[in-house]
Design a protein around this motif. Structure first.
Motif, PDB file in Angstrom:
ATOM      1  N   LEU A  41       3.337   4.147   7.392  1.00 16.52           N
ATOM      2  CA  LEU A  41       3.429   3.555   6.055  1.00 16.52           C
ATOM      3  C   LEU A  41       4.845   3.118   5.734  1.00 16.52           C
ATOM      4  CD1 LEU A  41       1.182   5.982   3.962  1.00 16.52           C
ATOM      5  CD2 LEU A  41       0.577   3.764   4.931  1.00 16.52           C
ATOM      6  N   ASP A  42       5.811   3.817   6.289  1.00 14.28           N
ATOM      7  CA  ASP A  42       7.201   3.427   6.092  1.00 14.28           C
ATOM      8  C   ASP A  42       7.440   2.052   6.704  1.00 14.28           C
ATOM      9  OD1 ASP A  42       9.893   3.874   5.254  1.00 14.28           O
ATOM     10  OD2 ASP A  42      10.418   4.378   7.311  1.00 14.28           O
ATOM     11  N   ALA A  43       6.793   1.809   7.852  1.00 10.13           N
ATOM     12  CA  ALA A  43       6.949   0.522   8.534  1.00 10.13           C
ATOM     13  C   ALA A  43       6.058  -0.557   7.934  1.00 10.13           C
ATOM     14  CB  ALA A  43       6.639   0.682  10.028  1.00 10.13           C
ATOM     15  N   GLN A  44       4.835  -0.174   7.532  1.00 14.01           N
ATOM     16  CA  GLN A  44       3.884  -1.163   7.010  1.00 14.01           C
ATOM     17  C   GLN A  44       3.008  -0.524   5.936  1.00 14.01           C
ATOM     18  OE1 GLN A  44       1.687  -3.162  10.055  1.00 14.01           O
ATOM     19  NE2 GLN A  44       0.513  -4.425   8.626  1.00 14.01           N
ATOM     20  N   PRO A  45       3.386  -0.637   4.669  1.00 14.71           N
ATOM     21  CA  PRO A  45       2.597  -0.070   3.567  1.00 14.71           C
ATOM     22  C   PRO A  45       1.191  -0.656   3.518  1.00 14.71           C
ATOM     23  CG  PRO A  45       4.808  -0.664   2.821  1.00 14.71           C
ATOM     24  CD  PRO A  45       4.644  -1.239   4.197  1.00 14.71           C
ATOM     25  N   LEU A  46       0.251   0.131   2.972  1.00 13.39           N
ATOM     26  CA  LEU A  46      -1.146  -0.283   2.907  1.00 13.39           C
ATOM     27  C   LEU A  46      -1.473  -1.003   1.603  1.00 13.39           C
ATOM     28  CD1 LEU A  46      -3.094   2.833   4.285  1.00 13.39           C
ATOM     29  CD2 LEU A  46      -2.423   0.752   5.510  1.00 13.39           C
ATOM     30  N   GLU A  47      -2.452  -1.877   1.676  1.00 11.62           N
ATOM     31  CA  GLU A  47      -2.975  -2.537   0.489  1.00 11.62           C
ATOM     32  C   GLU A  47      -3.742  -1.520  -0.354  1.00 11.62           C
ATOM     33  OE1 GLU A  47      -2.331  -5.572  -0.400  1.00 11.62           O
ATOM     34  OE2 GLU A  47      -1.349  -6.231   1.461  1.00 11.62           O
ATOM     35  N   THR A  48      -3.755  -1.747  -1.673  1.00 16.10           N
ATOM     36  CA  THR A  48      -4.426  -0.816  -2.582  1.00 16.10           C
ATOM     37  C   THR A  48      -5.391  -1.514  -3.537  1.00 16.10           C
ATOM     38  OG1 THR A  48      -2.685  -0.992  -4.263  1.00 16.10           O
ATOM     39  CG2 THR A  48      -2.407   0.704  -2.553  1.00 16.10           C
ATOM     40  N   GLY A  49      -5.543  -2.825  -3.392  1.00 15.11           N
ATOM     41  CA  GLY A  49      -6.371  -3.572  -4.332  1.00 15.11           C
ATOM     42  C   GLY A  49      -5.637  -3.903  -5.616  1.00 15.11           C
ATOM     43  N   ASP A  51      -1.331  -4.954  -7.195  1.00 17.38           N
ATOM     44  CA  ASP A  51      -0.104  -5.613  -6.747  1.00 17.38           C
ATOM     45  C   ASP A  51       0.903  -4.611  -6.190  1.00 17.38           C
ATOM     46  OD1 ASP A  51       0.494  -4.327  -9.092  1.00 17.38           O
ATOM     47  OD2 ASP A  51       1.445  -6.041 -10.065  1.00 17.38           O
ATOM     48  N   ARG A  52       0.502  -3.349  -6.086  1.00 13.98           N
ATOM     49  CA  ARG A  52       1.359  -2.297  -5.520  1.00 13.98           C
ATOM     50  C   ARG A  52       0.789  -1.852  -4.176  1.00 13.98           C
ATOM     51  NH1 ARG A  52       0.565   2.159  -9.450  1.00 13.98           N
ATOM     52  NH2 ARG A  52       2.243   3.231  -8.337  1.00 13.98           N
ATOM     53  N   LYS A  53       1.656  -1.617  -3.217  1.00 11.55           N
ATOM     54  CA  LYS A  53       1.234  -1.138  -1.911  1.00 11.55           C
ATOM     55  C   LYS A  53       1.527   0.350  -1.770  1.00 11.55           C
ATOM     56  CE  LYS A  53       1.539  -5.490   0.630  1.00 11.55           C
ATOM     57  NZ  LYS A  53       2.036  -6.172   1.860  1.00 11.55           N
ATOM     58  N   LEU A  54       0.767   1.002  -0.886  1.00  7.42           N
ATOM     59  CA  LEU A  54       0.958   2.425  -0.636  1.00  7.42           C
ATOM     60  C   LEU A  54       2.076   2.615   0.370  1.00  7.42           C
ATOM     61  CD1 LEU A  54      -0.260   5.309  -1.252  1.00  7.42           C
ATOM     62  CD2 LEU A  54      -1.396   5.069   0.975  1.00  7.42           C
ATOM     63  N   THR A  55       3.222   3.050  -0.108  1.00  5.24           N
ATOM     64  CA  THR A  55       4.369   3.318   0.746  1.00  5.24           C
ATOM     65  C   THR A  55       4.344   4.769   1.218  1.00  5.24           C
ATOM     66  OG1 THR A  55       5.704   3.993  -1.147  1.00  5.24           O
ATOM     67  CG2 THR A  55       5.748   1.650  -0.551  1.00  5.24           C
ATOM     68  N   GLU A  56       5.272   5.122   2.090  1.00  2.55           N
ATOM     69  CA  GLU A  56       5.374   6.510   2.543  1.00  2.55           C
ATOM     70  C   GLU A  56       5.621   7.448   1.366  1.00  2.55           C
ATOM     71  OE1 GLU A  56       8.186   9.408   5.324  1.00  2.55           O
ATOM     72  OE2 GLU A  56       8.673   7.283   5.119  1.00  2.55           O
ATOM     73  N   ASP A  88      -7.187   1.405   3.464  1.00  3.12           N
ATOM     74  CA  ASP A  88      -7.276   1.292   1.997  1.00  3.12           C
ATOM     75  C   ASP A  88      -6.478   2.426   1.365  1.00  3.12           C
ATOM     76  OD1 ASP A  88      -7.918   1.127  -0.664  1.00  3.12           O
ATOM     77  OD2 ASP A  88     -10.084   1.324  -0.395  1.00  3.12           O
ATOM     78  N   GLY A  89      -5.373   2.084   0.741  1.00  2.00           N
ATOM     79  CA  GLY A  89      -4.504   3.105   0.168  1.00  2.00           C
ATOM     80  C   GLY A  89      -4.753   3.402  -1.293  1.00  2.00           C
ATOM     81  N   SER A  90      -5.850   2.892  -1.851  1.00  2.00           N
ATOM     82  CA  SER A  90      -6.069   2.983  -3.295  1.00  2.00           C
ATOM     83  C   SER A  90      -6.256   4.424  -3.777  1.00  2.00           C
ATOM     84  CB  SER A  90      -7.271   2.135  -3.704  1.00  2.00           C
ATOM     85  OG  SER A  90      -8.462   2.556  -3.040  1.00  2.00           O
ATOM     86  N   GLN A  91      -6.977   5.239  -3.017  1.00  2.00           N
ATOM     87  CA  GLN A  91      -7.244   6.604  -3.473  1.00  2.00           C
ATOM     88  C   GLN A  91      -5.981   7.468  -3.443  1.00  2.00           C
ATOM     89  OE1 GLN A  91     -10.919   8.507  -1.999  1.00  2.00           O
ATOM     90  NE2 GLN A  91     -11.546   6.504  -1.218  1.00  2.00           N
ATOM     91  N   LEU A  92      -5.172   7.316  -2.405  1.00  3.16           N
ATOM     92  CA  LEU A  92      -3.911   8.067  -2.358  1.00  3.16           C
ATOM     93  C   LEU A  92      -2.960   7.593  -3.454  1.00  3.16           C
ATOM     94  CD1 LEU A  92      -3.091   8.482   1.447  1.00  3.16           C
ATOM     95  CD2 LEU A  92      -3.574  10.291  -0.222  1.00  3.16           C
ATOM     96  N   LEU A  93      -2.985   6.300  -3.754  1.00  2.00           N
ATOM     97  CA  LEU A  93      -2.145   5.779  -4.837  1.00  2.00           C
ATOM     98  C   LEU A  93      -2.579   6.383  -6.169  1.00  2.00           C
ATOM     99  CD1 LEU A  93       0.086   3.841  -5.775  1.00  2.00           C
ATOM    100  CD2 LEU A  93      -1.688   2.091  -6.060  1.00  2.00           C
ATOM    101  N   GLU A  94      -3.885   6.515  -6.372  1.00  2.00           N
ATOM    102  CA  GLU A  94      -4.385   7.105  -7.610  1.00  2.00           C
ATOM    103  C   GLU A  94      -3.925   8.554  -7.751  1.00  2.00           C
ATOM    104  OE1 GLU A  94      -8.645   7.752  -9.997  1.00  2.00           O
ATOM    105  OE2 GLU A  94      -8.595   6.742  -8.053  1.00  2.00           O
ATOM    106  N   LEU A  95      -3.975   9.319  -6.657  1.00  2.00           N
ATOM    107  CA  LEU A  95      -3.504  10.704  -6.687  1.00  2.00           C
ATOM    108  C   LEU A  95      -2.003  10.752  -6.962  1.00  2.00           C
ATOM    109  CD1 LEU A  95      -5.480  12.175  -3.647  1.00  2.00           C
ATOM    110  CD2 LEU A  95      -5.855  12.703  -6.068  1.00  2.00           C
ATOM    111  N   SER A  96      -1.266   9.835  -6.360  1.00  2.00           N
ATOM    112  CA  SER A  96       0.176   9.769  -6.573  1.00  2.00           C
ATOM    113  C   SER A  96       0.515   9.472  -8.025  1.00  2.00           C
ATOM    114  CB  SER A  96       0.791   8.702  -5.665  1.00  2.00           C
ATOM    115  OG  SER A  96       2.157   8.504  -5.950  1.00  2.00           O
TER     116      SER A  96
END
Length: 245
Positions: A41-49, A51-56, A88-96
Motif C-alpha cells: 500500500l505504501d507503493a500503490q494505495p488501493l481504490e476505495t470508491g 476520492d481518497r485512496k487507502l494508504t499504508e 477494494d480498500g473501502s472497508q479498511l478506510l471506513e474502520l480508519s
C-alpha cells in the motif's frame, strides 16, 4: 508497540482458527503477509470508491481500531479480505475513519488533536525526526508489523509549539488509601505490563489482572473484574492484590 503486536497476534490466531484467513494459515505467516500488504500500500494505495485512496497509514489505523475491542474482529477479517483479494480498500478506510473520528464532511471530534496536546504536555522527552531511523530496529523487534511506523511517534512532540519541560517519573502516592489498578493481558494501547509496573510503583497499589482482549478492563464483559471493582467503589471492599480474572 509490543502491546499492539500482542493484540495483533491474538487477532491473527483468531483469524487462522476461523478458517480461510486471508492472511495465511498460521500466525507467523499471517503476520509476515500483513507486513507485505502494508508495504504494497505504501507503493500503490488501493481504490476505495471515493476520492481518497487507502494508504499504508490509513490501513494501519483501520487495523488498529478492531484491536481495541474483540467484538470488532469479525469486521476486520472481511475488510482485509476485500482489500487483499479484491483490491477494494473501502472497508479498511471506513474502520480508519471511525478510529480518527472522521465524518463525511468533517471530523466529528478533536480527540486526535487533544491526544497530542495531552501527551506533549505530560512529558518533554521527544526526539527529532532525524533521530528516529536509528531507533527503528528496536521497534521492529517489538513489532515486526507496526514497529517502523510506531517508531516515528518518538518525534510526535518535537515540533509541538509548547514545551512543558516535564519528564516522566515514578508515582508513589505515599500515604494514599488503596488504589486499584486493572490490567488486561492483551490490551494494545495500555499494555498489561504497564498496569503491573504502576501497581508496583504505587505504595498502596492493588492489581487486578483481566485475562482478555481489547482496551481497558472494567465494564468489558468480565464479571470477575466488574464485581471486584463495584465492591471497591460502592462498599470500599479492597480486592486481594493480584486478583486474576
Amino acid at each position: 508497540t509490543k502491546g499492539f503486536q500482542t493484540a495483533l497476534d491474538a487477532y491473527l490466531n483468531y483469524c487462522v482458527e476461523q478458517g480461510d484467513c486471508p492472511l495465511g494459515d498460521s500466525v507467523s505467516e499471517a503476520s509476515l503477509n500483513l507486513r507485505k500488504f502494508l508495504d504494497s500500500l505504501d507503493a500503490q494505495p488501493l481504490e476505495t470508491g471515493t476520492d481518497r485512496k487507502l494508504t499504508e497509514g490509513l490501513a494501519s489505523m483501520g487495523i488498529w481500531l478492531p484491536l481495541y475491542a474483540r467484538d470488532l474482529w469479525s469486521l476486520l477479517t472481511p475488510a482485509l479480505r476485500s482489500a487483499i483479494e479484491d483490491g477494494d480498500g473501502s472497508q479498511l478506510l471506513e474502520l480508519s475513519d471511525y478510529y480518527s473520528g472522521r465524518g463525511e464532511n468533517s471530523y466529528k471530534d478533536n480527540s486526535m488533536n487533544a491526544l497530542y496536546a495531552v501527551n506533549c504536555l505530560d512529558h518533554d522527552d521527544s526526539i527529532t525526526m532525524a533521530e528516529v531511523p536509528s531507533r527503528i530496529p528496536e521497534f521492529e523487534a517489538a513489532s515486526p508489523v507496526f514497529g517502523r511506523s510506531f517508531a516515528y511517534s518518538l518525534a510526535s512532540c518535537s515540533d509541538w509549539p509548547i514545551r512543558s519541560g516535564k519528564a516522566t517519573h515514578a508515582l508513589r502516592a505515599a500515604g494514599a488509601p488503596p488504589i486499584v489498578v486493572i490490567g488486561t493481558t492483551r490490551d494494545p494501547a495500555t499494555p498489561y505490563d504497564w498496569a503491573v509496573g504502576l501497581a508496583k510503583q504505587l505504595e498502596s497499589g492493588v492489581l487486578i489482572k483481566r485475562d482478555g482482549d481489547g482496551h481497558t478492563g472494567f465494564n468489558s464483559g468480565n464479571q470477575c473484574v466488574d464485581t471486584a471493582v463495584n465492591k471497591f467503589l460502592v462498599k470500599g471492599v479492597v480486592p486481594p492484590d493480584g486478583l486474576s480474572c
